[in-house]
Design a protein around this motif. Structure first.
Motif, PDB file in Angstrom:
ATOM      1  N   GLU A 111       0.836  -1.192   0.000  1.00  0.00           N
ATOM      2  CA  GLU A 111       0.000   0.000   0.000  1.00  0.00           C
ATOM      3  C   GLU A 111       0.874   1.246   0.000  1.00  0.00           C
ATOM      4  N   ASN A 112       0.272   2.357  -0.351  1.00  0.00           N
ATOM      5  CA  ASN A 112       0.926   3.678  -0.291  1.00  0.00           C
ATOM      6  C   ASN A 112       2.277   3.753  -0.990  1.00  0.00           C
ATOM      7  N   VAL A 113       2.268   3.446  -2.276  1.00  0.00           N
ATOM      8  CA  VAL A 113       3.464   3.604  -3.101  1.00  0.00           C
ATOM      9  C   VAL A 113       3.723   5.094  -3.325  1.00  0.00           C
ATOM     10  N   LYS A 114       4.989   5.505  -3.179  1.00  0.00           N
ATOM     11  CA  LYS A 114       5.270   6.945  -3.199  1.00  0.00           C
ATOM     12  C   LYS A 114       5.934   7.454  -4.472  1.00  0.00           C
ATOM     13  N   ASP A 115       6.495   6.573  -5.303  1.00  0.00           N
ATOM     14  CA  ASP A 115       7.084   7.115  -6.540  1.00  0.00           C
ATOM     15  C   ASP A 115       6.603   6.360  -7.769  1.00  0.00           C
ATOM     16  N   ARG A 116       6.674   7.060  -8.894  1.00  0.00           N
ATOM     17  CA  ARG A 116       6.067   6.547 -10.133  1.00  0.00           C
ATOM     18  C   ARG A 116       6.693   5.241 -10.588  1.00  0.00           C
ATOM     19  N   LYS A 117       8.003   5.127 -10.390  1.00  0.00           N
ATOM     20  CA  LYS A 117       8.669   3.903 -10.817  1.00  0.00           C
ATOM     21  C   LYS A 117       8.045   2.680 -10.113  1.00  0.00           C
ATOM     22  N   GLU A 118       7.829   2.875  -8.811  1.00  0.00           N
ATOM     23  CA  GLU A 118       7.261   1.783  -8.016  1.00  0.00           C
ATOM     24  C   GLU A 118       5.802   1.511  -8.418  1.00  0.00           C
ATOM     25  N   ALA A 119       5.057   2.585  -8.661  1.00  0.00           N
ATOM     26  CA  ALA A 119       3.648   2.420  -9.057  1.00  0.00           C
ATOM     27  C   ALA A 119       3.571   1.732 -10.420  1.00  0.00           C
ATOM     28  N   ASP A 120       4.447   2.147 -11.355  1.00  0.00           N
ATOM     29  CA  ASP A 120       4.459   1.505 -12.684  1.00  0.00           C
ATOM     30  C   ASP A 120       4.765   0.010 -12.546  1.00  0.00           C
ATOM     31  N   ALA A 121       5.737  -0.297 -11.678  1.00  0.00           N
ATOM     32  CA  ALA A 121       6.113  -1.707 -11.474  1.00  0.00           C
ATOM     33  C   ALA A 121       4.939  -2.485 -10.874  1.00  0.00           C
TER      34      ALA A 121
ATOM     35  N   LEU B 173      -5.725   1.257  -4.654  1.00  0.00           N
ATOM     36  CA  LEU B 173      -5.364   2.415  -5.490  1.00  0.00           C
ATOM     37  C   LEU B 173      -4.090   3.091  -4.986  1.00  0.00           C
ATOM     38  N   THR B 174      -3.821   3.025  -3.690  1.00  0.00           N
ATOM     39  CA  THR B 174      -2.576   3.651  -3.204  1.00  0.00           C
ATOM     40  C   THR B 174      -1.341   2.902  -3.699  1.00  0.00           C
ATOM     41  N   MET B 175      -1.551   1.680  -4.182  1.00  0.00           N
ATOM     42  CA  MET B 175      -0.410   0.956  -4.777  1.00  0.00           C
ATOM     43  C   MET B 175      -0.220   1.332  -6.234  1.00  0.00           C
ATOM     44  N   MET B 176      -1.224   2.014  -6.787  1.00  0.00           N
ATOM     45  CA  MET B 176      -1.161   2.376  -8.212  1.00  0.00           C
ATOM     46  C   MET B 176      -0.938   3.873  -8.372  1.00  0.00           C
ATOM     47  N   GLY B 177      -0.458   4.511  -7.297  1.00  0.00           N
ATOM     48  CA  GLY B 177      -0.046   5.907  -7.418  1.00  0.00           C
ATOM     49  C   GLY B 177      -1.058   6.937  -6.956  1.00  0.00           C
ATOM     50  N   LEU B 178      -2.057   6.545  -6.149  1.00  0.00           N
ATOM     51  CA  LEU B 178      -3.059   7.515  -5.708  1.00  0.00           C
ATOM     52  C   LEU B 178      -2.446   8.651  -4.879  1.00  0.00           C
ATOM     53  N   ASP B 179      -1.414   8.353  -4.111  1.00  0.00           N
ATOM     54  CA  ASP B 179      -0.772   9.412  -3.306  1.00  0.00           C
ATOM     55  C   ASP B 179       0.101  10.330  -4.162  1.00  0.00           C
ATOM     56  N   ILE B 180       0.363   9.904  -5.395  1.00  0.00           N
ATOM     57  CA  ILE B 180       1.243  10.708  -6.265  1.00  0.00           C
ATOM     58  C   ILE B 180       0.401  11.684  -7.085  1.00  0.00           C
ATOM     59  N   ASP B 181      -0.606  11.134  -7.770  1.00  0.00           N
ATOM     60  CA  ASP B 181      -1.469  11.968  -8.603  1.00  0.00           C
ATOM     61  C   ASP B 181      -2.721  11.176  -8.970  1.00  0.00           C
TER      62      ASP B 181
ATOM     63  N   THR C 138     -11.680   7.057  -3.998  1.00  0.00           N
ATOM     64  CA  THR C 138     -11.819   5.670  -4.472  1.00  0.00           C
ATOM     65  C   THR C 138     -13.170   5.486  -5.169  1.00  0.00           C
ATOM     66  N   ILE C 139     -14.211   6.033  -4.547  1.00  0.00           N
ATOM     67  CA  ILE C 139     -15.542   5.918  -5.168  1.00  0.00           C
ATOM     68  C   ILE C 139     -15.561   6.674  -6.504  1.00  0.00           C
ATOM     69  N   ASP C 140     -14.952   7.855  -6.530  1.00  0.00           N
ATOM     70  CA  ASP C 140     -14.940   8.648  -7.779  1.00  0.00           C
ATOM     71  C   ASP C 140     -14.228   7.897  -8.903  1.00  0.00           C
ATOM     72  N   ILE C 141     -13.062   7.351  -8.576  1.00  0.00           N
ATOM     73  CA  ILE C 141     -12.306   6.630  -9.616  1.00  0.00           C
ATOM     74  C   ILE C 141     -13.069   5.361 -10.026  1.00  0.00           C
ATOM     75  N   PHE C 142     -13.682   4.705  -9.031  1.00  0.00           N
ATOM     76  CA  PHE C 142     -14.481   3.517  -9.367  1.00  0.00           C
ATOM     77  C   PHE C 142     -15.586   3.875 -10.365  1.00  0.00           C
ATOM     78  N   LYS C 143     -16.269   4.998 -10.112  1.00  0.00           N
ATOM     79  CA  LYS C 143     -17.380   5.367 -11.012  1.00  0.00           C
ATOM     80  C   LYS C 143     -16.881   5.562 -12.444  1.00  0.00           C
ATOM     81  N   GLU C 144     -15.725   6.211 -12.579  1.00  0.00           N
ATOM     82  CA  GLU C 144     -15.161   6.394 -13.933  1.00  0.00           C
ATOM     83  C   GLU C 144     -14.852   5.035 -14.561  1.00  0.00           C
ATOM     84  N   ALA C 145     -14.265   4.146 -13.739  1.00  0.00           N
ATOM     85  CA  ALA C 145     -13.896   2.817 -14.247  1.00  0.00           C
ATOM     86  C   ALA C 145     -15.144   2.013 -14.607  1.00  0.00           C
TER      87      ALA C 145
END
Ligand SMILES: Cc1cc2nc3c(=O)[nH]c(=O)nc-3n(C[C@H](O)[C@H](O)[C@H](O)COP(=O)(O)OP(=O)(O)OC[C@H]3O[C@@H](n4cnc5c(N)ncnc54)[C@H](O)[C@@H]3O)c2cc1C
Length: 312
Positions: free
Chosen positions: A70-80, A105-113, A148-155
């Motif tokens: 959870e809570n990935v902090k940089d893009r490289k890690e989120a991309d991985a 979602l925090t593993m996919m870069g939610l804390d980044i952007d 999370t709910i907002d992104i879910f609705k888009e998805a």
């Protein structure tokens, strides 16, 4: 040191000291061996977890595989992480497992952007859609509920049946969220909520959380095609079974989900009784936060850890 902390915890009669235990465990985090977590975590990699997954599938239990973290902090890690999730979808196909996946979602870069995270999710959902697979977005702490709910609705608007969400009965806001998601026809897993939240945000007493869970379960059963209920609580499971029976709701029209390592026999029994069941199977090296939430939930889980440690 672990055993001193454990002894202090076990000597205390109140579950209220679980946070104390946890804070000490947290200090030991880097030194803890995987053997501690193996009761709740299938393995440190997908490959090491496949055997357990096949064993559960062979008992007619469907699965949700979850790469821990959870809570990935940089893009490289989120991309991985996105690539690792994609590999997981492929691995499920290769090994012919009956399994969806859960993601955070925090593993996919939610804390980044936020939009970067949404795009990462869509990248994963493209693959899921292509291979007719399913991705559930786990619900994290209350700081993330709205986004999370907002992104879910888009998805959901784009990928429909390939994506689902989790809703926590303990949160006060759920009385509104549940109706909105049910009206949309979303695929919802209802749980009590695993994160400690303050009283202005969440119900604090277990009996009241159960009352809320039942109310929300009724909404989902009435308005959605196939609701999922994540709980080990006999009161809720028996209530669900009774409620379905009394209201002519087919046992095959909802699913009961439990976590890996807990109540396997109950899951097998429910399956044999004709209920749809699914086991949430976490794996990965970043198991500590998940492991500590399991310990904080129930004192008995500490005994499970000890038993697992001394079993081969
Ligand atoms: C599949 C699944 C997915 C989840 N996903 C999320 C998520 O995305 N976000 C989130 O916040 N939380 C999630 N959770 C965790 C959930 O929010 C609860 O924290 C967790 O399930 C504990 O609540 P409970 O209802 O299972 O039982 P508890 O509240 O822990 O226990 C209530 C009662 O149930 C019985 N019981 C519980 N465990 C056992 C056992 N092992 N053996 C026998 N009896 C038992 C006991 O009588 C106990 O007193 C998930 C849970 C599950 C099962």
């Amino acid at each position: 040191m672990f055993f001193d902390t454990l002894q202090a915890f076990l000597d205390d009669e109140e579950n209220g000291d679980i946070p104390y235990f946890w804070s000490h465990l947290k200090n030991l985090r880097m030194k803890l061996p995987f053997i501690l977590a193996k009761r709740f975590v299938a393995g440190e990699s997908f490959e090491k977890s496949v055997g357990k997954a096949q064993y559960l599938n062979a008992k007619d239990l469907k699965l949700t595989l979850d790469l821990l973290g959870e809570n990935v902090k940089d893009r490289k890690e989120a991309d991985a992480t996105v690539e690792a999730y994609i590999d997981l979808l492929k691995g499920i196909n290769t090994h012919e497992l009956v399994s969806s996946i859960s993601i955070k979602l925090t593993m996919m870069g939610l804390d980044i952007d936020r939009d970067y995270c949404r795009d990462n999710l869509f990248k994963l959902l493209d693959v899921a859609q292509k291979h007719d697979q399913f991705v559930r977005i786990d619900m994290e702490g209350s700081d993330y509920t709205q986004v999370t709910i907002d992104i879910f609705k888009e998805a959901f608007a784009k990928y429909g049946k390939h994506v689902g969400i989790v809703i926590q009965a303990m949160l006060h806001r759920t009385k509104d969220d549940i109706n909105e998601l049910a009206e949309m026809g979303a695929d919802v897993r209802l749980v009590k909520g695993a994160y400690k939240e303050p009283a202005d945000i969440a119900i604090q007493s277990m009996p009241k959380i159960r009352v809320a869970f039942k109310e929300y379960a009724k909404v989902l059963l009435e308005k959605t095609a196939f609701p999922r209920f994540g709980t080990h609580d006999d009161e809720l499971i028996n209530w669900l079974r009774d409620y379905a029976g009394q209201n002519a709701i087919d046992k095959k029209s909802f699913e009961i989900q439990m976590l890996y390592g807990l109540r396997e026999k109950t899951m097998v029994d429910l399956t044999q009784l004709g209920y749809c069941t699914r086991v949430y199977v976490p794996f990965g090296t970043d198991w500590f936060p998940y492991f500590s939430r399991r310990l904080m939930e129930r004192k008995e889980n500490v005994f499970f850890v000890l038993t697992a440690m001394f079993k081969k």
